[in-house]
Write an enzyme that holds these catalytic residues in place. Structure first.
Site, PDB file in Angstrom:
ATOM      1  N   GLY A  49      14.309 -12.051 -19.595  1.00 11.62           N
ATOM      2  CA  GLY A  49      13.406 -12.247 -20.717  1.00 11.62           C
ATOM      3  C   GLY A  49      12.199 -11.324 -20.723  1.00 11.62           C
ATOM      4  CG  HIS A  50       8.614  -9.536 -18.615  1.00 12.57           C
ATOM      5  ND1 HIS A  50       8.208  -8.392 -17.955  1.00 12.57           N
ATOM      6  CD2 HIS A  50       7.521  -9.999 -19.250  1.00 12.57           C
ATOM      7  CE1 HIS A  50       6.922  -8.195 -18.163  1.00 12.57           C
ATOM      8  NE2 HIS A  50       6.479  -9.149 -18.939  1.00 12.57           N
ATOM      9  CG  PHE A  51       9.725  -6.934 -22.344  1.00  6.34           C
ATOM     10  CD1 PHE A  51       9.120  -8.019 -22.959  1.00  6.34           C
ATOM     11  CD2 PHE A  51       8.951  -6.094 -21.566  1.00  6.34           C
ATOM     12  CE1 PHE A  51       7.757  -8.240 -22.837  1.00  6.34           C
ATOM     13  CE2 PHE A  51       7.583  -6.314 -21.442  1.00  6.34           C
ATOM     14  CZ  PHE A  51       6.980  -7.390 -22.066  1.00  6.34           C
ATOM     15  CB  VAL A  76       8.703  -4.185 -17.555  1.00  5.87           C
ATOM     16  CG1 VAL A  76       7.397  -3.924 -16.818  1.00  5.87           C
ATOM     17  CG2 VAL A  76       9.071  -2.994 -18.429  1.00  5.87           C
TER      18      VAL A  76
END
Length: 140
Positions: A47-49, A54
């Site tokens: 979820g990041h990203f 990252v």
């Protein structure tokens, strides 16, 4: 050098929150240098990203704190205790950390009085500073 099992004997962190793979250098109560191999399989990259994975800066700070906790909790009088965050000052994020990077995590304890300690923490990728901060710990 400490391997993952030896690190787990010192600090209580476990998967998925143990963010240090090995300790390459250790001076109990003063300094520790750890390594984190950042892989695409890290849970946070989902979820990041999704379009550009990252490593979250707060997790880099946490990894630095875990290395600092190894330095502090390696002292005989602190074995078996837990090091908690007491503060984060002057945090700077200078570059991103992505899958495939090797994070070199260096935490130097510069002050210690009773259960409280503080020091400088710097994370590197390829000898380039990516994150730095002043961290404060308290041990219970």
């Amino acid at each position: 050098m400490l391997n993952i099992k030896e690190i787990q004997e010192i600090i209580p962190h476990r998967y998925p929150f143990l963010l240090v793979d090995k300790i390459e250098e250790l001076t109990p109560g003063e300094k520790a240098v750890g390594i984190k191999q950042v892989t695409f399989n890290e849970y946070f990259f989902a979820g990041h990203f999704p379009q550009e994975p990252v490593m979250p800066g707060v997790l880099i700070i946490e990894a630095l704190a875990q290395v600092g906790a190894v330095a502090l909790l390696s002292l005989d009088e602190l074995k078996g205790k837990i090091a908690y965050f007491g503060g984060i000052q002057k945090a700077k994020f200078r570059d991103k950390v992505v899958p495939g990077d090797t994070l070199r995590l260096e935490t130097i304890i510069s002050k210690r009085k009773g259960p409280v300690g503080s020091g400088t923490a710097i994370a590197y990728v390829n000898d380039k500073i990516v994150t730095e901060a002043e961290l404060t710990f308290f041990v219970k």
